[in-house]
Design a protein around this motif. Structure first.
Motif, PDB file in Angstrom:
ATOM      1  N   HIS A 588       0.867  -1.185   0.000  1.00 24.78           N
ATOM      2  CA  HIS A 588       0.000   0.000   0.000  1.00 24.78           C
ATOM      3  C   HIS A 588       0.900   1.230   0.000  1.00 24.78           C
ATOM      4  O   HIS A 588       1.767   1.376   0.866  1.00 24.78           O
ATOM      5  CB  HIS A 588      -0.892   0.002   1.244  1.00 24.78           C
ATOM      6  CG  HIS A 588      -1.972   1.056   1.214  1.00 24.78           C
ATOM      7  ND1 HIS A 588      -1.705   2.397   1.356  1.00 24.78           N
ATOM      8  CD2 HIS A 588      -3.322   0.948   1.054  1.00 24.78           C
ATOM      9  CE1 HIS A 588      -2.836   3.073   1.296  1.00 24.78           C
ATOM     10  NE2 HIS A 588      -3.830   2.226   1.108  1.00 24.78           N
ATOM     11  N   THR A 598       1.384  -5.161   2.909  1.00 24.84           N
ATOM     12  CA  THR A 598       0.086  -5.388   3.545  1.00 24.84           C
ATOM     13  C   THR A 598      -0.415  -6.822   3.370  1.00 24.84           C
ATOM     14  O   THR A 598      -1.580  -7.106   3.646  1.00 24.84           O
ATOM     15  CB  THR A 598      -0.958  -4.416   2.975  1.00 24.84           C
ATOM     16  OG1 THR A 598      -0.980  -4.555   1.545  1.00 24.84           O
ATOM     17  CG2 THR A 598      -0.638  -2.984   3.339  1.00 24.84           C
ATOM     18  N   TYR A 603      -5.369  -2.580   6.515  1.00 24.46           N
ATOM     19  CA  TYR A 603      -4.660  -1.302   6.586  1.00 24.46           C
ATOM     20  C   TYR A 603      -5.539  -0.224   7.202  1.00 24.46           C
ATOM     21  O   TYR A 603      -6.702  -0.055   6.812  1.00 24.46           O
ATOM     22  CB  TYR A 603      -4.259  -0.904   5.165  1.00 24.46           C
ATOM     23  CG  TYR A 603      -3.556   0.420   5.016  1.00 24.46           C
ATOM     24  CD1 TYR A 603      -2.173   0.493   5.024  1.00 24.46           C
ATOM     25  CD2 TYR A 603      -4.281   1.601   4.833  1.00 24.46           C
ATOM     26  CE1 TYR A 603      -1.514   1.704   4.856  1.00 24.46           C
ATOM     27  CE2 TYR A 603      -3.639   2.811   4.671  1.00 24.46           C
ATOM     28  CZ  TYR A 603      -2.254   2.858   4.685  1.00 24.46           C
ATOM     29  OH  TYR A 603      -1.613   4.062   4.517  1.00 24.46           O
ATOM     30  N   LEU A 698      -1.316  -1.724  10.884  1.00 22.47           N
ATOM     31  CA  LEU A 698      -1.634  -2.940  10.145  1.00 22.47           C
ATOM     32  C   LEU A 698      -1.981  -4.034  11.143  1.00 22.47           C
ATOM     33  O   LEU A 698      -1.199  -4.310  12.058  1.00 22.47           O
ATOM     34  CB  LEU A 698      -0.445  -3.394   9.292  1.00 22.47           C
ATOM     35  CG  LEU A 698       0.082  -2.436   8.228  1.00 22.47           C
ATOM     36  CD1 LEU A 698       1.265  -3.056   7.499  1.00 22.47           C
ATOM     37  CD2 LEU A 698      -1.007  -2.075   7.230  1.00 22.47           C
TER      38      LEU A 698
END
Length: 746
Positions: A588, A598, A603, A698
């Motif tokens: 990302h 990711t 996210y 995350l």
């Protein structure tokens, strides 16, 4: 049209600039290779790709420049570059840094040419000149610094040349790699035997070194190395290290204590050096070290006082030693101490693939198996074969071609049970530890969780614990030696660039010789706040922060602030297919210049911060989730994206959900039911976050070749296979979940 043609020509020229003529026969003819390498290195130093590093990454630029100058035989400039490197980047002019071998080589080559000497004579003169300029605290590291792997460097050079077979040109990256491998082999093969011999002669002048075999009451054999300064004739306190990594490092640790005017004693664990006993890491330290302390404290060169020092496994050993405290042991200095059963071989109850590689490293022979341990290609292929094949984690040793009973025994204890508890102090045991202790760890230390687990338990069960902590921007090596200028590619503040050796032996002077308490130890907790060039001093870990802010599982694009509790309960659904082993990595973009990985993560991005803040401490909070299985392993990352758009990893957390509430007792989740998973034992950090930054969170699922894979059946995870994957894991991450971020304010 003309502009397009011009651009095309520039592109062609740039591409051609990245290719260099390199004759095919240089691969097989050493005489031709000797002539070609200086020419190749000289060309590389003029390339735009190389010169660009001067401003973008000066550390890499000087590192590469030094090597290329040596290959180009410009030894005078290489010595100047080395001086620039040390002045700009080295925390200390450490003899033990990776470049002193190059310095010996360059100095000898200059003397060889200038004074018309043979190389061996020139090398001896160069060695004497450099050695005499070093203070005692640095000479101990010279032997280790020049102990390069000649066979390994020869093999690497051969492999690098093999890639050029039947080619008459070489590209920039391959050329740089060739220059580096050529230099390593050329320099270490040229100086190692002679320098090692010269160091031995110098050591014989300065130190008395003895190696003895001790017999324990149970009939086991332990090899111990004792090092004393010849000038110190009166009995002294003994600084003991318990070392499973038997080899040249034993003498280094002994000499280190001796130059600080102590007796250095380094004992190897069972099965190492002259011991024919079975080598079972971690299992016998508590019993064996008690007897070693008893022996050293009664020797004529000992004044009866013993201190202990060492990092990682050697740090764990000190905690094993105080499970049954010997009266002669007056203090310990555990550095980056392994929390056995807590952060290794499993971190928060998730076993790591690395454990098998490490077991082989310390048990394959009587010293350490460097060749096997450093064979990254071999271990990557083993871990990948396991991951791709979908066999049980318990099959990893069979896949490696060498079944291992230690590996299997560890897997039999997935919870923090009596097997692990008996190796170190447990709960009330800490109440009996009344000697002063100094712990060091770092924000980048692989064993930070372990080091802090002992610190927290000691203070929990002993309200009068005389136990200090020093923590800063150090990695696993730095927190047991000195604060490197760069860690993980990032510069650290000048205030953090301290010698951990000096700190440790100042502590020993304070405790064992009635000296002055080290100035840094102004309170129980002493931590460096990154990006402020200051240290802070507080009485407890909880005081590292003054408040917290909760980052809820929501995105700033859908809410005024991720730091405000959601007004409506909702969830984000994540699906992870454990059967898919050819999954492509996903990224990302967090800015125009940087991105975060990711894969298997969800996210979340905060709004831009309107003011500076200091994140100080470790992440806490809860995940409220429901899943369609009985278990899974969470994986959490917190990043800063600074105003320029660059990312900085602040903290991580990984845990097996079924052990999150109690690491000794597994509590399976109920499919379809909302469960709460606490965030504990995450990574500590202290850093100023600039106004204009944003935070990235995350949260997701652990699924990669570096760790066990938890398929969620509720069976022993070590026995699960890809056949247990069945349907994909489905997780509902509820938005009232939050990661609690610790904040420090003056």
């Amino acid at each position: 049209m003309k502009i397009k043609i011009l651009l095309a020509l520039i592109l062609v020229n740039l591409m051609q600039a990245q290719k260099f003529s390199f004759p095919k026969n240089a691969v097989t003819d050493s005489t031709i290779l000797e002539k070609q390498m200086p020419l190749l290195a000289s060309k590389l130093m003029t390339q735009p790709q190389f010169l660009k590093l001067k401003n973008s990454n000066r550390l890499a630029y000087l590192d590469n420049l030094l090597r290329l100058q040596m290959v180009a035989k410009d030894y005078k400039k290489s010595i100047t570059t080395l001086s620039d490197y040390r002045n700009e980047f080295a925390a200390h002019n450490m003899a033990g840094n990776k470049f002193i071998a190059y310095e010996f080589y360059s100095m000898a080559k200059l003397m060889e040419a200038k004074e018309k000497l043979t190389f061996p004579v020139a090398l001896q003169k160069a060695f004497n000149k450099k050695y005499e300029s070093l203070p005692d605290k640095l000479i101990t590291k010279v032997g280790i610094a020049v102990d390069g792997d000649v066979n390994g460097s020869r093999k690497l050079l051969k492999e690098t040349l093999e890639k050029q077979k039947d080619k008459d040109s070489i590209d920039y990256g391959a050329a740089l790699a060739l220059c580096k491998s050529y230099l390593n082999y050329k320099s270490f093969s040229g100086i190692k035997p002679q320098i090692v011999h010269l160091v031995e002669l110098k050591d014989q002048e300065k130190f008395i070194t003895e190696t003895k075999d001790l017999k324990t009451k149970n009939g086991n054999t332990l090899t111990i190395t004792i090092v004393r300064k010849k000038e110190n004739t009166a009995p002294l306190p003994v600084i003991l290290t318990n070392n499973i990594y038997a080899g040249p490092i034993d003498a280094l640790f002994g000499k280190r204590a001796a130059v600080y005017n102590y007796v250095g004693a380094v004992v190897n664990t069972r099965g190492k050096r002259n011991s024919n006993d079975e080598n079972n890491p971690f299992e016998h330290e508590s019993q064996d070290i008690y007897e070693v302390i008893d022996w050293v404290s009664k020797q004529p060169w000992s004044n009866g006082k013993v201190g202990m020092i060492g990092g990682s496994y050697l740090g764990f050993s000190q905690w094993a030693a105080v499970k049954k405290l010997h009266p002669a042991l007056k203090t310990i200095v555990p550095q980056v101490a392994v929390g056995v059963g807590i952060d290794y071989p499993a971190q928060n109850n998730i076993f790591m693939s690395y454990m098998l590689q490490w077991i082989n490293y310390v048990t394959n022979n009587k010293l350490t198996d460097e060749a096997d341990f450093n064979n990254a290609k071999k271990w990557d292929s083993i871990n990948t074969a396991w991951y791709k094949g979908g066999k049980s984690f318990r099959a990893l040793d069979t896949i490696s071609g060498k079944p291992n009973k230690i590996f299997q025994r560890w897997l039999d204890h997935p919870g923090y049970d009596e097997y692990w508890q008996k190796m170190v102090p447990y709960k009330e045991d800490f109440a009996n530890i009344n000697i002063p202790i100094l712990t060091t760890t770092g924000y980048y230390d692989d064993d930070q969780i372990g080091a802090l687990s002992y610190f927290k338990a000691h203070h929990q069960y002993n309200k009068n614990a005389n136990h200090y902590l020093v923590m800063g921007p150090y990695d696993h090596g730095g927190a047991q030696s000195f604060g490197f200028t760069y860690v993980n590619g990032n510069p650290i503040d000048p205030a953090a660039r301290i010698s951990i050796d000096d700190l440790a032996f100042s502590w020993f002077d304070y405790i064992l010789k009635n000296g002055k308490k080290p100035d840094l130890l102004k309170d129980r907790i002493n931590f460096q706040v990154m990006n402020t060039n200051t240290w802070k001093h507080v009485p407890t870990l909880e005081k590292m922060h003054t408040s917290t802010m909760k980052f809820y599982l929501q995105d700033h694009k859908n809410t005024p602030s991720v730091f405000n509790q959601p007004t409506q309960k909702n969830f984000i659904k994540q699906t992870v297919d454990f059967k898919n082993r050819d999954q492509k990595e996903t990224y990302h973009a967090v800015s125009k210049i940087d991105s975060v990985k990711t894969t298997n993560s969800v996210y979340f991005e905060s709004e831009v911060l309107s003011k500076d803040l200091i994140i100080s401490g470790n992440l806490a909070g809860f995940f409220n989730v429901s899943i369609n299985k009985k278990d899974f392993d969470t994986d959490t990352y917190l990043y800063q994206v600074n105003p320029e758009g660059k990312t900085f990893l602040l903290s991580t957390h990984i845990v097996r959900a079924s052990y999150a509430k109690n690491n000794a007792v597994r509590q399976l989740l109920e499919p379809g039911k909302t469960e709460q998973i606490p965030i504990k034992n995450s990574i500590f950090i202290s850093k100023k976050i600039e106004k204009g930054s944003k935070l990235i969170l995350l949260v997701g699922v652990n699924k990669n070749p570096n760790w066990q894979i938890n398929y969620g059946t509720g069976k022993d995870v070590s026995d699960e296979t890809i056949k247990d994957a069945s349907e994909p894991l489905e997780i509902k991450w509820y938005n009232d979940s939050y990661v609690e971020i610790p904040i420090y304010q003056e």
